[in-house]
Design a protein around this motif. Structure first.
Motif, short mmCIF file in Angstrom:
data_model
loop_
_atom_site.label_atom_id
_atom_site.label_comp_id
_atom_site.label_asym_id
_atom_site.label_seq_id
_atom_site.Cartn_x
_atom_site.Cartn_y
_atom_site.Cartn_z
N TRP A 1 0.85 10.55 -38.59
CA TRP A 1 0.68 9.85 -39.85
C TRP A 1 2.01 9.78 -40.59
CZ3 TRP A 1 -3.34 12.26 -37.64
CH2 TRP A 1 -4.63 11.77 -37.82
N PHE A 2 2.37 8.58 -41.05
CA PHE A 2 3.62 8.34 -41.77
C PHE A 2 3.31 7.92 -43.20
CE2 PHE A 2 4.25 7.34 -37.32
CZ PHE A 2 5.41 8.02 -37.02
N GLU A 3 4.22 8.31 -44.10
CA GLU A 3 4.08 7.95 -45.51
C GLU A 3 5.46 7.81 -46.11
OE1 GLU A 3 0.82 9.82 -47.94
OE2 GLU A 3 2.55 10.70 -48.94
N SER A 4 5.61 6.86 -47.01
CA SER A 4 6.89 6.69 -47.71
C SER A 4 7.09 7.85 -48.68
CB SER A 4 6.87 5.37 -48.49
OG SER A 4 7.99 5.28 -49.33
N ILE A 5 8.35 8.21 -48.89
CA ILE A 5 8.65 9.25 -49.87
C ILE A 5 8.71 8.67 -51.29
CG2 ILE A 5 9.86 10.70 -48.20
CD1 ILE A 5 12.51 9.73 -49.53
N GLU A 6 8.64 7.35 -51.40
CA GLU A 6 8.71 6.68 -52.70
C GLU A 6 7.43 6.89 -53.48
OE1 GLU A 6 11.23 5.10 -54.09
OE2 GLU A 6 12.55 5.26 -52.36
N PRO A 7 7.52 7.34 -54.73
CA PRO A 7 6.30 7.56 -55.52
C PRO A 7 5.66 6.24 -56.00
CG PRO A 7 8.24 8.19 -56.79
CD PRO A 7 8.71 7.83 -55.41
N LEU A 8 6.47 5.22 -56.26
CA LEU A 8 5.94 3.96 -56.75
C LEU A 8 5.46 3.09 -55.60
CD1 LEU A 8 8.62 3.10 -59.47
CD2 LEU A 8 6.35 4.09 -59.82
#
Length: 169
Positions: A40-47
């Protein structure tokens, strides 16, 4: 606020494994699995509006290709990646997994010397440890490539269709 995630399945890894500490079961014998890893991948960007790349992806799946070897043209370099697919093949494709404290470790090392196996010695053995190893390796490489904009949030290692183990922090 929403969060984008994407997944990639890495599969068809034929391994032989011996879990010598499992003396109560057949797992103490050399046996085989066809491992699969779901990552599973996710961006580190909060917005949310900043979480996707210029192609509107969380993770470019083509980025796992081989590392450049040197001397490639600009067009060839565009086809190279971070080397994670090569690492997955090295670790899990037709390999024999043994724990570093296995009493028969020297026997397995000798088998490798004879060309009978591709030995991988692990600190800890099992699907749980394999999931954590993939999690750590991917996050290490992703932190150094692609601008460090993506992280792995979870890895599931399937021994077969019935059994899997998950690692996440």
């Amino acid at each position: 606020m929403g969060k984008y995630q994407s997944t990639k399945l890495f599969d068809n890894y034929s391994i032989a494994i011996r879990q010598w500490k499992a003396q109560h079961s057949h797992c103490c014998k050399l046996h085989g699995y066809s491992l699969e890893f779901k990552v599973w991948f996710e961006s580190i960007e909060p917005l949310e509006e900043n979480q996707l790349d210029e192609m509107n992806w969380v993770q470019d799946y083509g980025s796992f290709k081989s590392l450049p070897k040197g001397g490639e043209s600009v067009e060839e370099l565009k086809k190279t990646g971070n080397g994670l697919k090569d690492w997955m093949n090295y670790m899990w494709d037709h390999t024999t997994l043994i724990e570093k404290d296995d009493p028969q470790l020297e026997t397995f090392k000798y088998m490798e010397e004879l060309g009978l196996c591709h030995l991988r010695i692990m600190d800890k053995i099992g699907a749980e440890s394999a999931a954590k190893m993939v999690y750590n390796k991917f996050n290490d490489v992703l932190s150094k490539t692609g601008g460090g904009r993506v992280k792995v949030i979870k890895v599931e290692c399937f021994e077969n269709k019935s059994n899997s183990s998950i690692y996440e922090e």
